[in-house]
Design a protein around this motif. Structure first.
Motif, PDB file in Angstrom:
ATOM      1  N   GLU A 206       0.876  -1.151   0.000  1.00 39.21           N
ATOM      2  CA  GLU A 206       0.000   0.000   0.000  1.00 39.21           C
ATOM      3  C   GLU A 206       0.917   1.205   0.000  1.00 39.21           C
ATOM      4  OE1 GLU A 206      -2.779  -0.370   3.260  1.00 39.21           O
ATOM      5  OE2 GLU A 206      -3.963  -1.767   2.047  1.00 39.21           O
TER       6      GLU A 206
ATOM      7  N   ILE B 222       1.265   4.981   0.469  1.00 34.20           N
ATOM      8  CA  ILE B 222       0.510   6.057   1.114  1.00 34.20           C
ATOM      9  C   ILE B 222       1.266   7.371   0.972  1.00 34.20           C
ATOM     10  CG2 ILE B 222      -0.330   6.916   3.358  1.00 34.20           C
ATOM     11  CD1 ILE B 222      -0.830   3.879   4.021  1.00 34.20           C
TER      12      ILE B 222
ATOM     13  N   ARG C  51       1.128  11.418   2.204  1.00 35.44           N
ATOM     14  CA  ARG C  51       0.518  12.308   3.199  1.00 35.44           C
ATOM     15  C   ARG C  51       0.941  13.751   2.963  1.00 35.44           C
ATOM     16  NH1 ARG C  51      -1.438   9.037   7.212  1.00 35.44           N
ATOM     17  NH2 ARG C  51      -0.531   6.957   7.324  1.00 35.44           N
TER      18      ARG C  51
ATOM     19  N   ALA D 122      -2.728  12.989   9.667  1.00 32.13           N
ATOM     20  CA  ALA D 122      -4.064  12.463  10.001  1.00 32.13           C
ATOM     21  C   ALA D 122      -3.938  10.962  10.270  1.00 32.13           C
ATOM     22  CB  ALA D 122      -5.056  12.707   8.859  1.00 32.13           C
TER      23      ALA D 122
ATOM     24  N   SER E 169      -3.472   7.199  11.078  1.00 34.04           N
ATOM     25  CA  SER E 169      -2.463   6.418  11.790  1.00 34.04           C
ATOM     26  C   SER E 169      -1.170   7.206  11.994  1.00 34.04           C
ATOM     27  CB  SER E 169      -2.175   5.105  11.054  1.00 34.04           C
ATOM     28  OG  SER E 169      -1.554   5.347   9.819  1.00 34.04           O
ATOM     29  N   PHE E 170      -0.878   8.163  11.090  1.00 39.32           N
ATOM     30  CA  PHE E 170       0.332   8.985  11.243  1.00 39.32           C
ATOM     31  C   PHE E 170       0.220   9.845  12.508  1.00 39.32           C
ATOM     32  CE2 PHE E 170       2.929  12.749  10.610  1.00 39.32           C
ATOM     33  CZ  PHE E 170       4.081  12.285  10.001  1.00 39.32           C
TER      34      PHE E 170
ATOM     35  N   ASP F 174      -1.400  -5.350   7.845  1.00 37.60           N
ATOM     36  CA  ASP F 174      -0.768  -4.367   6.937  1.00 37.60           C
ATOM     37  C   ASP F 174       0.301  -3.512   7.635  1.00 37.60           C
ATOM     38  OD1 ASP F 174      -2.579  -5.294   5.051  1.00 37.60           O
ATOM     39  OD2 ASP F 174      -3.911  -3.572   5.197  1.00 37.60           O
TER      40      ASP F 174
ATOM     41  N   PHE G 219      -3.699   9.749   0.940  1.00 39.45           N
ATOM     42  CA  PHE G 219      -4.374   8.721   0.130  1.00 39.45           C
ATOM     43  C   PHE G 219      -3.490   7.485   0.033  1.00 39.45           C
ATOM     44  CE2 PHE G 219      -1.922  11.260  -2.898  1.00 39.45           C
ATOM     45  CZ  PHE G 219      -1.323  10.316  -3.719  1.00 39.45           C
ATOM     46  N   LYS G 220      -4.127   6.404  -0.413  1.00 38.11           N
ATOM     47  CA  LYS G 220      -3.434   5.121  -0.608  1.00 38.11           C
ATOM     48  C   LYS G 220      -3.627   4.687  -2.058  1.00 38.11           C
ATOM     49  CE  LYS G 220      -5.445   1.412  -0.401  1.00 38.11           C
ATOM     50  NZ  LYS G 220      -5.963   0.446  -1.422  1.00 38.11           N
TER      51      LYS G 220
ATOM     52  N   THR H  77     -10.347   5.569  -0.136  1.00 39.53           N
ATOM     53  CA  THR H  77      -8.878   5.470  -0.159  1.00 39.53           C
ATOM     54  C   THR H  77      -8.175   6.822  -0.032  1.00 39.53           C
ATOM     55  OG1 THR H  77      -8.720   5.607  -2.569  1.00 39.53           O
ATOM     56  CG2 THR H  77      -9.027   3.409  -1.639  1.00 39.53           C
TER      57      THR H  77
ATOM     58  N   ARG I 205     -15.852   5.269   9.372  1.00 34.85           N
ATOM     59  CA  ARG I 205     -14.955   4.717  10.402  1.00 34.85           C
ATOM     60  C   ARG I 205     -15.295   5.277  11.778  1.00 34.85           C
ATOM     61  NH1 ARG I 205     -10.722   6.480   6.700  1.00 34.85           N
ATOM     62  NH2 ARG I 205      -9.899   4.745   5.475  1.00 34.85           N
TER      63      ARG I 205
HETATM   64  N1  UDP Z   1      -5.983   3.695   3.448  1.00 33.65           N
HETATM   65  C1  UDP Z   1      -6.619   2.808   2.598  1.00 33.65           C
HETATM   66  N2  UDP Z   1      -6.604   1.475   2.918  1.00 33.65           N
HETATM   67  C2  UDP Z   1      -5.982   0.983   4.001  1.00 33.65           C
HETATM   68  C3  UDP Z   1      -5.327   1.888   4.872  1.00 33.65           C
HETATM   69  C4  UDP Z   1      -5.352   3.229   4.564  1.00 33.65           C
HETATM   70  O1  UDP Z   1      -7.167   3.209   1.583  1.00 33.65           O
HETATM   71  O2  UDP Z   1      -6.003  -0.240   4.219  1.00 33.65           O
HETATM   72  C5  UDP Z   1      -5.978   5.137   3.144  1.00 33.65           C
HETATM   73  C6  UDP Z   1      -6.833   5.927   4.125  1.00 33.65           C
HETATM   74  O3  UDP Z   1      -8.148   6.083   3.652  1.00 33.65           O
HETATM   75  C7  UDP Z   1      -6.105   7.246   4.176  1.00 33.65           C
HETATM   76  C8  UDP Z   1      -4.645   6.891   3.902  1.00 33.65           C
HETATM   77  O4  UDP Z   1      -4.670   5.624   3.279  1.00 33.65           O
HETATM   78  O5  UDP Z   1      -6.571   8.105   3.148  1.00 33.65           O
HETATM   79  C9  UDP Z   1      -3.804   6.852   5.150  1.00 33.65           C
HETATM   80  O6  UDP Z   1      -4.393   5.986   6.079  1.00 33.65           O
HETATM   81  P1  UDP Z   1      -3.785   5.770   7.528  1.00 33.65           P
HETATM   82  O7  UDP Z   1      -2.468   5.112   7.423  1.00 33.65           O
HETATM   83  O8  UDP Z   1      -3.853   7.051   8.268  1.00 33.65           O
HETATM   84  O9  UDP Z   1      -4.703   4.664   8.164  1.00 33.65           O
HETATM   85  P2  UDP Z   1      -6.104   4.731   8.915  1.00 33.65           P
HETATM   86  O10 UDP Z   1      -6.063   5.880   9.860  1.00 33.65           O
HETATM   87  O11 UDP Z   1      -7.094   4.864   7.809  1.00 33.65           O
HETATM   88  O12 UDP Z   1      -6.143   3.408   9.581  1.00 33.65           O
END
Ligand code: UDP
Length: 234
Positions: free
Chosen positions: A90, A92, A94, A98, A100-101, A129, A176-177, A197, A215
């Motif tokens: 994946e 990502i 940024r 926001a 997980s970061f 993941d 985004f991912k 995503t 979520r």
């Molecule tokens: N994201 C995704 N699929 C995943 C994990 C993340 O599309 O399995 C996207 C999520 O919508 C966001 C970006 O990747 O736009 C960063 O996500 P993050 O790592 O912050 O994870 P989250 O908080 O969604 O668990």
């Protein structure tokens, strides 16, 4: 193009074979999952929104010089795509802290970043993941060095194209991912780009206009997906 047997069913899409071995049909579902499948639900017509939106964005990305799997839309929920061997990563990007970061590094959501961040997760549901770096990717042979360099180049390019596109529509692209695959030896953008995503915040109100509404139980989920599609369609 004939739709043949189902090859695979994922959390948000089904994939079908066609009479051309190099092409597949993806069918977008309304099923929504979060937190590695722990939270499950349905978002009415999400499949339609994600299919149409993804195709509009893939087209502008392709026009900007990044190859994609898009062949053509078949119906509201279905698209003909090039068959790929997906890289188990994946990717990502940024622009603003926001999700997980923010959690991992203890920074408030919405905080600016001194530079754009590119990070990888290893696509592996059993492991949840996990975050992974370049050395890990090469040590585990998840991609070649050449592919990895091109993935990064393409990901930053996709970010520039999408940031501009959404800004013109009153939306800030927070993060985004994306996912890439190999088709006939060529690295191309695959999977989808949708409110599932991306994190998209309204430029004026900072209202969240993406899957965080599902979520985090923020309400107006369906309406928000429709509103994003309306803006994307312009
Ligand atoms: N994201 C995704 N699929 C995943 C994990 C993340 O599309 O399995 C996207 C999520 O919508 C966001 C970006 O990747 O736009 C960063 O996500 P993050 O790592 O912050 O994870 P989250 O908080 O969604 O668990």
């Amino acid at each position: 193009m004939k739709k043949l047997q189902q090859l695979y069913e994922g959390k948000a899409k089904k994939v079908f074979e066609t009479d051309d071995p190099d092409l597949l049909i993806v069918a977008y579902k309304d099923d929504a999952t979060a937190f590695n499948g722990q939270k499950k639900g349905q978002i009415a017509d999400k499949g339609v929104v994600n299919n149409i939106m993804s195709n509009i964005i893939f087209k502008i990305i392709e026009d900007a010089g990044v190859p994609t799997h898009l062949v053509r839309q078949i119906s509201d929920r279905e698209t003909l795509v090039k068959r790929v061997r997906i890289l188990p990563l994946e990717v990502i990007i940024r622009n603003v802290a926001a999700g997980s970061f923010s959690k991992r590094y203890g920074v408030e959501e919405g905080s600016g970043l001194a530079r754009t961040v590119l990070e990888f997760s290893y696509k592996n549901d059993d492991l949840g993941d996990p975050l992974i770096n370049d050395d890990h990717i090469l040590a585990l042979e998840l991609s070649t060095e050449e592919e990895l360099a091109l993935v990064k180049e393409y990901a930053f390019k996709v970010n520039e194209v999408m940031k501009k596109f959404f800004l013109e529509r009153g939306l800030k692209l927070i993060d985004f991912k994306i996912e890439f695959g190999i088709h006939k030896g060529e690295l191309i953008l695959a999977d989808e780009i949708s409110p599932d995503t991306c994190r998209l915040w309204d430029c004026e109100t900072n209202e969240k206009m993406d899957k965080d509404r599902f979520r985090r139980d923020l309400g107006n989920v369906e309406e928000t997906y429709q509103a994003v599609l309306a803006r994307v369609r312009g």
